[in-house]
Enzyme design. Structure first.
Site, PDB file in Angstrom:
ATOM      1  N   LYS A   2      41.802  56.266 -66.269  1.00  0.00           N
ATOM      2  CA  LYS A   2      42.544  56.061 -67.702  1.00  0.00           C
ATOM      3  C   LYS A   2      44.139  55.788 -67.438  1.00  0.00           C
ATOM      4  O   LYS A   2      44.611  55.708 -66.215  1.00  0.00           O
ATOM      5  CB  LYS A   2      42.500  57.406 -68.566  1.00  0.00           C
ATOM      6  CG  LYS A   2      41.008  57.950 -68.859  1.00  0.00           C
ATOM      7  CD  LYS A   2      41.026  58.681 -69.923  1.00  0.00           C
ATOM      8  CE  LYS A   2      39.567  59.027 -70.270  1.00  0.00           C
ATOM      9  NZ  LYS A   2      39.618  60.412 -71.217  1.00  0.00           N
TER      10      LYS A   2
ATOM     11  N   TYR B 160      35.291  54.381 -77.929  1.00  0.00           N
ATOM     12  CA  TYR B 160      35.321  55.787 -78.501  1.00  0.00           C
ATOM     13  C   TYR B 160      34.804  55.677 -79.903  1.00  0.00           C
ATOM     14  O   TYR B 160      35.112  56.647 -80.770  1.00  0.00           O
ATOM     15  CB  TYR B 160      36.843  56.191 -78.225  1.00  0.00           C
ATOM     16  CG  TYR B 160      36.746  56.657 -76.825  1.00  0.00           C
ATOM     17  CD1 TYR B 160      36.291  57.748 -76.217  1.00  0.00           C
ATOM     18  CD2 TYR B 160      37.657  55.964 -76.226  1.00  0.00           C
ATOM     19  CE1 TYR B 160      36.254  58.151 -74.958  1.00  0.00           C
ATOM     20  CE2 TYR B 160      37.934  56.469 -74.620  1.00  0.00           C
ATOM     21  CZ  TYR B 160      37.168  57.418 -74.222  1.00  0.00           C
ATOM     22  OH  TYR B 160      37.512  57.717 -72.904  1.00  0.00           O
TER      23      TYR B 160
ATOM     24  N   ASN C  35      43.958  62.477 -69.825  1.00  0.00           N
ATOM     25  CA  ASN C  35      43.046  63.360 -68.858  1.00  0.00           C
ATOM     26  C   ASN C  35      42.410  62.404 -67.912  1.00  0.00           C
ATOM     27  O   ASN C  35      41.500  63.122 -67.137  1.00  0.00           O
ATOM     28  CB  ASN C  35      41.990  64.228 -69.534  1.00  0.00           C
ATOM     29  CG  ASN C  35      40.998  63.504 -70.290  1.00  0.00           C
ATOM     30  OD1 ASN C  35      41.194  62.289 -70.151  1.00  0.00           O
ATOM     31  ND2 ASN C  35      40.218  64.076 -70.960  1.00  0.00           N
TER      32      ASN C  35
ATOM     33  N   HIS D 297      37.363  58.977 -67.393  1.00  0.00           N
ATOM     34  CA  HIS D 297      36.286  59.320 -68.398  1.00  0.00           C
ATOM     35  C   HIS D 297      34.932  59.489 -67.615  1.00  0.00           C
ATOM     36  O   HIS D 297      35.136  59.228 -66.512  1.00  0.00           O
ATOM     37  CB  HIS D 297      36.159  58.065 -69.168  1.00  0.00           C
ATOM     38  CG  HIS D 297      34.760  57.856 -70.006  1.00  0.00           C
ATOM     39  ND1 HIS D 297      34.472  58.689 -70.874  1.00  0.00           N
ATOM     40  CD2 HIS D 297      33.638  57.240 -69.611  1.00  0.00           C
ATOM     41  CE1 HIS D 297      33.227  58.382 -71.143  1.00  0.00           C
ATOM     42  NE2 HIS D 297      32.739  57.385 -70.287  1.00  0.00           N
TER      43      HIS D 297
ATOM     44  N   GLU E 239      27.426  52.162 -71.812  1.00  0.00           N
ATOM     45  CA  GLU E 239      29.013  51.903 -71.290  1.00  0.00           C
ATOM     46  C   GLU E 239      29.056  50.994 -70.110  1.00  0.00           C
ATOM     47  O   GLU E 239      30.080  50.260 -70.096  1.00  0.00           O
ATOM     48  CB  GLU E 239      29.683  53.654 -70.701  1.00  0.00           C
ATOM     49  CG  GLU E 239      29.785  54.537 -72.205  1.00  0.00           C
ATOM     50  CD  GLU E 239      29.945  55.752 -71.895  1.00  0.00           C
ATOM     51  OE1 GLU E 239      30.285  56.519 -73.143  1.00  0.00           O
ATOM     52  OE2 GLU E 239      30.348  56.083 -70.773  1.00  0.00           O
TER      53      GLU E 239
HETATM   54  P1  ATP Z   1      35.404  61.349 -71.925  1.00  0.00           P
HETATM   55  O1  ATP Z   1      34.408  60.883 -73.066  1.00  0.00           O
HETATM   56  O2  ATP Z   1      36.904  60.401 -71.733  1.00  0.00           O
HETATM   57  O3  ATP Z   1      34.931  61.515 -70.650  1.00  0.00           O
HETATM   58  P2  ATP Z   1      35.023  64.141 -72.604  1.00  0.00           P
HETATM   59  O4  ATP Z   1      33.731  63.652 -72.768  1.00  0.00           O
HETATM   60  O5  ATP Z   1      35.609  65.176 -71.684  1.00  0.00           O
HETATM   61  O6  ATP Z   1      35.799  62.849 -72.268  1.00  0.00           O
HETATM   62  P3  ATP Z   1      35.274  63.769 -75.481  1.00  0.00           P
HETATM   63  O7  ATP Z   1      35.001  64.691 -76.452  1.00  0.00           O
HETATM   64  O8  ATP Z   1      34.254  62.659 -75.286  1.00  0.00           O
HETATM   65  O9  ATP Z   1      35.668  64.344 -74.260  1.00  0.00           O
HETATM   66  O10 ATP Z   1      36.634  63.254 -75.927  1.00  0.00           O
HETATM   67  C1  ATP Z   1      36.918  61.817 -75.699  1.00  0.00           C
HETATM   68  C2  ATP Z   1      38.669  61.659 -75.213  1.00  0.00           C
HETATM   69  O11 ATP Z   1      39.271  62.033 -76.566  1.00  0.00           O
HETATM   70  C3  ATP Z   1      38.957  62.868 -74.131  1.00  0.00           C
HETATM   71  O12 ATP Z   1      38.722  62.578 -72.899  1.00  0.00           O
HETATM   72  C4  ATP Z   1      40.404  62.713 -74.346  1.00  0.00           C
HETATM   73  O13 ATP Z   1      41.073  61.531 -73.815  1.00  0.00           O
HETATM   74  C5  ATP Z   1      40.531  62.702 -76.175  1.00  0.00           C
HETATM   75  N1  ATP Z   1      40.321  64.019 -76.726  1.00  0.00           N
HETATM   76  C6  ATP Z   1      39.462  64.696 -76.881  1.00  0.00           C
HETATM   77  N2  ATP Z   1      39.512  65.927 -77.330  1.00  0.00           N
HETATM   78  C7  ATP Z   1      40.994  65.733 -77.671  1.00  0.00           C
HETATM   79  C8  ATP Z   1      41.934  66.476 -78.456  1.00  0.00           C
HETATM   80  N3  ATP Z   1      41.706  67.665 -79.039  1.00  0.00           N
HETATM   81  N4  ATP Z   1      43.149  66.033 -78.677  1.00  0.00           N
HETATM   82  C9  ATP Z   1      43.583  64.888 -78.204  1.00  0.00           C
HETATM   83  N5  ATP Z   1      42.741  64.117 -77.285  1.00  0.00           N
HETATM   84  C10 ATP Z   1      41.363  64.184 -77.301  1.00  0.00           C
HETATM   85 MG    MG Z   2      33.060  61.901 -73.814  1.00  0.00          MG
END
Ligand code: ATP
Ligand code: MG
Length: 135
Positions: free
Chosen positions: A11, A51, A114, A117, A128
């Site tokens: 990211k 997303y 974070n 992904h 994806e």
């Molecule tokens: P990713 O899909 O990016 O691998 P993930 O599957 O661990 O992450 P998801 O729930 O799919 O988490 O959320 C997608 C992304 O949205 C997260 O990686 C983060 O960048 C962002 N995100 C998720 N929850 C929050 C939150 N509570 N506040 C801010 N950003 C968030």
């Molecule tokens: Mg996710």
């Protein structure tokens, strides 16, 4: 695509902080092989599309802005049990909860920024990967 593949992005925060090599190194050390690799910058429209599953969530607008704020690295990775093993390697979404030794524990700055992904299912890994590398 076979079920031994997953899709990942490094990211914008991690690219900006010069961690492409460190993160790819952890992926390779974890047994993953790089099948496809591309550095690019997402438009807000493309980030929003990627997303779209989160579009009703309160963090969606910020997430789209963040994911289009600078270059990312998109990759397809290969390993037995790739999707599940890769989720283990990256750690919890919130780095405060990520286990020791995970990529997010080492590199993530916040729950939003974070570092990486990882696909959450074989089906989404295929979708994806096609989003970035497909026909
Ligand atoms: P990713 O899909 O990016 O691998 P993930 O599957 O661990 O992450 P998801 O729930 O799919 O988490 O959320 C997608 C992304 O949205 C997260 O990686 C983060 O960048 C962002 N995100 C998720 N929850 C929050 C939150 N509570 N506040 C801010 N950003 C968030
Ligand atoms: Mg996710």
């Amino acid at each position: 695509m076979a079920t031994n593949r997953t899709f990942t992005m490094i990211k914008p925060d991690a690219v900006q902080e010069n961690h492409i090599g460190g993160i790819l190194g952890m992926m390779e050390a974890g047994g993953f092989r790089v099948v496809e690799l591309q550095k690019l910058t997402l438009t807000a429209e493309r980030a929003g599309e990627f997303y779209a599953v989160h579009k009703e969530r309160p963090f969606y607008q910020d997430l789209v802005k963040y994911m289009s704020s600078g270059p990312i690295v998109a990759a397809v990775l290969e390993k037995d049990n790739a999707v599940a093993d890769f989720r283990t390697l990256i750690g919890a979404t919130n780095p405060a909860q990520a286990a020791e030794g995970t990529i997010r524990k080492k590199y993530a700055k916040s729950i939003e920024a974070n570092a990486v992904h990882g696909s959450d299912s074989d089906e989404n890994a295929q979708i994806e990967a096609d989003f970035f590398f497909g026909k």
